[in-house]
Write a protein that holds these residues in place. Structure first.
Motif, PDB file in Angstrom:
ATOM      1  N   ILE A   2       7.031 172.840  44.168  1.00  0.00           N
ATOM      2  CA  ILE A   2       7.187 173.806  43.082  1.00  0.00           C
ATOM      3  C   ILE A   2       7.414 175.183  43.681  1.00  0.00           C
ATOM      4  O   ILE A   2       6.604 175.685  44.448  1.00  0.00           O
ATOM      5  N   SER A   3       8.549 175.784  43.352  1.00  0.00           N
ATOM      6  CA  SER A   3       8.871 177.107  43.887  1.00  0.00           C
ATOM      7  C   SER A   3       9.057 178.134  42.780  1.00  0.00           C
ATOM      8  O   SER A   3       9.347 179.281  43.038  1.00  0.00           O
ATOM      9  N   LYS A   4       8.915 177.705  41.529  1.00  0.00           N
ATOM     10  CA  LYS A   4       9.055 178.614  40.388  1.00  0.00           C
ATOM     11  C   LYS A   4       7.829 178.486  39.517  1.00  0.00           C
ATOM     12  O   LYS A   4       7.341 177.404  39.264  1.00  0.00           O
ATOM     13  N   SER A   5       7.328 179.609  39.088  1.00  0.00           N
ATOM     14  CA  SER A   5       6.267 179.600  38.093  1.00  0.00           C
ATOM     15  C   SER A   5       6.645 180.635  37.045  1.00  0.00           C
ATOM     16  O   SER A   5       7.677 181.287  37.145  1.00  0.00           O
ATOM     17  N   PHE A   6       5.811 180.787  36.067  1.00  0.00           N
ATOM     18  CA  PHE A   6       6.101 181.711  34.988  1.00  0.00           C
ATOM     19  C   PHE A   6       5.019 182.777  34.962  1.00  0.00           C
ATOM     20  O   PHE A   6       3.921 182.581  35.471  1.00  0.00           O
ATOM     21  N   GLU A   7       5.336 183.914  34.378  1.00  0.00           N
ATOM     22  CA  GLU A   7       4.403 185.025  34.288  1.00  0.00           C
ATOM     23  C   GLU A   7       3.591 184.917  33.005  1.00  0.00           C
ATOM     24  O   GLU A   7       3.979 184.202  32.076  1.00  0.00           O
ATOM     25  N   ILE A   8       2.506 185.666  32.932  1.00  0.00           N
ATOM     26  CA  ILE A   8       1.638 185.625  31.752  1.00  0.00           C
ATOM     27  C   ILE A   8       2.428 185.939  30.477  1.00  0.00           C
ATOM     28  O   ILE A   8       2.212 185.321  29.443  1.00  0.00           O
ATOM     29  N   LYS A   9       3.390 186.848  30.557  1.00  0.00           N
ATOM     30  CA  LYS A   9       4.179 187.201  29.365  1.00  0.00           C
ATOM     31  C   LYS A   9       5.002 186.021  28.859  1.00  0.00           C
ATOM     32  O   LYS A   9       5.304 185.934  27.679  1.00  0.00           O
ATOM     33  N   ASP A  10       5.340 185.076  29.741  1.00  0.00           N
ATOM     34  CA  ASP A  10       6.112 183.903  29.334  1.00  0.00           C
ATOM     35  C   ASP A  10       5.310 182.964  28.438  1.00  0.00           C
ATOM     36  O   ASP A  10       5.870 182.160  27.712  1.00  0.00           O
ATOM     37  N   TYR A  11       3.999 183.071  28.509  1.00  0.00           N
ATOM     38  CA  TYR A  11       3.119 182.209  27.719  1.00  0.00           C
ATOM     39  C   TYR A  11       2.712 182.850  26.389  1.00  0.00           C
ATOM     40  O   TYR A  11       2.070 182.209  25.567  1.00  0.00           O
ATOM     41  N   THR A  24      -3.519 177.295  38.695  1.00  0.00           N
ATOM     42  CA  THR A  24      -4.079 176.569  39.829  1.00  0.00           C
ATOM     43  C   THR A  24      -2.998 175.675  40.413  1.00  0.00           C
ATOM     44  O   THR A  24      -2.424 174.841  39.700  1.00  0.00           O
ATOM     45  N   LEU A  25      -2.728 175.850  41.695  1.00  0.00           N
ATOM     46  CA  LEU A  25      -1.812 174.960  42.401  1.00  0.00           C
ATOM     47  C   LEU A  25      -2.672 173.830  42.953  1.00  0.00           C
ATOM     48  O   LEU A  25      -3.417 174.017  43.917  1.00  0.00           O
ATOM     49  N   LEU A  26      -2.627 172.683  42.279  1.00  0.00           N
ATOM     50  CA  LEU A  26      -3.491 171.564  42.660  1.00  0.00           C
ATOM     51  C   LEU A  26      -3.058 170.931  43.968  1.00  0.00           C
ATOM     52  O   LEU A  26      -3.884 170.498  44.763  1.00  0.00           O
ATOM     53  N   ASP A  27      -1.755 170.860  44.167  1.00  0.00           N
ATOM     54  CA  ASP A  27      -1.173 170.348  45.405  1.00  0.00           C
ATOM     55  C   ASP A  27       0.287 170.790  45.422  1.00  0.00           C
ATOM     56  O   ASP A  27       0.698 171.564  44.562  1.00  0.00           O
ATOM     57  N   ARG A  28       1.062 170.312  46.361  1.00  0.00           N
ATOM     58  CA  ARG A  28       2.471 170.736  46.453  1.00  0.00           C
ATOM     59  C   ARG A  28       3.280 170.363  45.224  1.00  0.00           C
ATOM     60  O   ARG A  28       4.325 170.946  44.967  1.00  0.00           O
ATOM     61  N   GLU A  29       2.809 169.374  44.479  1.00  0.00           N
ATOM     62  CA  GLU A  29       3.581 168.850  43.353  1.00  0.00           C
ATOM     63  C   GLU A  29       3.084 169.274  41.974  1.00  0.00           C
ATOM     64  O   GLU A  29       3.779 169.063  40.994  1.00  0.00           O
ATOM     65  N   THR A  30       1.896 169.850  41.868  1.00  0.00           N
ATOM     66  CA  THR A  30       1.322 170.088  40.549  1.00  0.00           C
ATOM     67  C   THR A  30       0.745 171.493  40.407  1.00  0.00           C
ATOM     68  O   THR A  30      -0.131 171.889  41.171  1.00  0.00           O
ATOM     69  N   LEU A  31       1.248 172.203  39.403  1.00  0.00           N
ATOM     70  CA  LEU A  31       0.760 173.540  39.062  1.00  0.00           C
ATOM     71  C   LEU A  31       0.242 173.481  37.631  1.00  0.00           C
ATOM     72  O   LEU A  31       0.944 173.037  36.727  1.00  0.00           O
ATOM     73  N   GLU A  99      -8.961 174.820  10.845  1.00  0.00           N
ATOM     74  CA  GLU A  99      -9.165 176.193  11.303  1.00  0.00           C
ATOM     75  C   GLU A  99      -9.744 176.146  12.717  1.00  0.00           C
ATOM     76  O   GLU A  99     -10.604 175.317  13.016  1.00  0.00           O
ATOM     77  N   MET A 100      -9.254 177.039  13.587  1.00  0.00           N
ATOM     78  CA  MET A 100      -9.731 177.071  14.970  1.00  0.00           C
ATOM     79  C   MET A 100      -9.969 178.522  15.395  1.00  0.00           C
ATOM     80  O   MET A 100      -9.139 179.385  15.137  1.00  0.00           O
ATOM     81  N   ASP A 101     -11.109 178.748  16.061  1.00  0.00           N
ATOM     82  CA  ASP A 101     -11.420 180.083  16.572  1.00  0.00           C
ATOM     83  C   ASP A 101     -10.477 180.477  17.703  1.00  0.00           C
ATOM     84  O   ASP A 101     -10.121 181.645  17.856  1.00  0.00           O
ATOM     85  N   GLU A 102     -10.115 179.495  18.513  1.00  0.00           N
ATOM     86  CA  GLU A 102      -9.189 179.703  19.625  1.00  0.00           C
ATOM     87  C   GLU A 102      -8.509 178.380  19.912  1.00  0.00           C
ATOM     88  O   GLU A 102      -8.968 177.328  19.465  1.00  0.00           O
ATOM     89  N   ILE A 103      -7.428 178.457  20.656  1.00  0.00           N
ATOM     90  CA  ILE A 103      -6.708 177.248  21.041  1.00  0.00           C
ATOM     91  C   ILE A 103      -6.604 177.247  22.556  1.00  0.00           C
ATOM     92  O   ILE A 103      -5.996 178.145  23.150  1.00  0.00           O
ATOM     93  N   ARG A 104      -7.235 176.254  23.175  1.00  0.00           N
ATOM     94  CA  ARG A 104      -7.235 176.115  24.636  1.00  0.00           C
ATOM     95  C   ARG A 104      -6.209 175.049  25.028  1.00  0.00           C
ATOM     96  O   ARG A 104      -6.257 173.930  24.521  1.00  0.00           O
ATOM     97  N   VAL A 105      -5.314 175.433  25.932  1.00  0.00           N
ATOM     98  CA  VAL A 105      -4.304 174.486  26.406  1.00  0.00           C
ATOM     99  C   VAL A 105      -4.183 174.568  27.916  1.00  0.00           C
ATOM    100  O   VAL A 105      -4.533 175.577  28.538  1.00  0.00           O
ATOM    101  N   VAL A 106      -3.672 173.487  28.494  1.00  0.00           N
ATOM    102  CA  VAL A 106      -3.350 173.464  29.915  1.00  0.00           C
ATOM    103  C   VAL A 106      -1.903 173.010  30.033  1.00  0.00           C
ATOM    104  O   VAL A 106      -1.564 171.886  29.639  1.00  0.00           O
TER     105      VAL A 106
END
Length: 115
Positions: A2-11, A24-31, A99-106
């Motif tokens: 993985i050589s590209k990631s996104f910035e906080i504004k992209d989310y 979190t970069l878990l390994d070379r293949e998973t961010l 109804e949800m107070d917050e939405i947690r995603v990964v």
């Protein structure tokens, strides 16, 4: 690799604020990127807002996937919805939300090697 990631504004999603952001970069293949979305107004997302947020989060995963090489997949896990998973390009999620107070995603970007 993985050589590209996104910035906080992209989310970012309209009418919500990001209250948590961990990459979190878990390994070379998973961010993974964990995000906590909270409403800008009020204490919680009502049912309509929750459904809109879920739709926009899955669209964001589809968008990320469209910007990456074909061998990198995007998946999003909704932590507060029983770890419900959405894989970019799959059918829209159909679920009963409330109804949800917050939405947690990964968001998970993963490189798939084809030998």
């Amino acid at each position: 690799m993985i050589s590209k990631s996104f910035e906080i504004k992209d989310y970012a999603i309209d009418d919500s604020q990001i209250n948590g952001f961990w990459m979190t970069l878990l390994d070379r293949e998973t961010l993974t990127t964990e995000i906590i979305y909270s409403p800008v107004k009020g204490d919680s997302f009502d049912v309509a807002q929750t459904n809109r947020m879920i739709g926009e989060i899955t669209e964001k995963c589809d968008h990320f996937s469209s910007l990456l090489p074909e061998n990198i997949s995007c998946q999003v896990t909704f932590s507060d919805l029983g770890d419900l998973k959405y894989v970019a390009g799959s059918a829209d999620l159909v679920l009963e939300s409330g109804e949800m107070d917050e939405i947690r995603v990964v968001y998970r970007l993963h490189v798939e090697y084809h030998i």
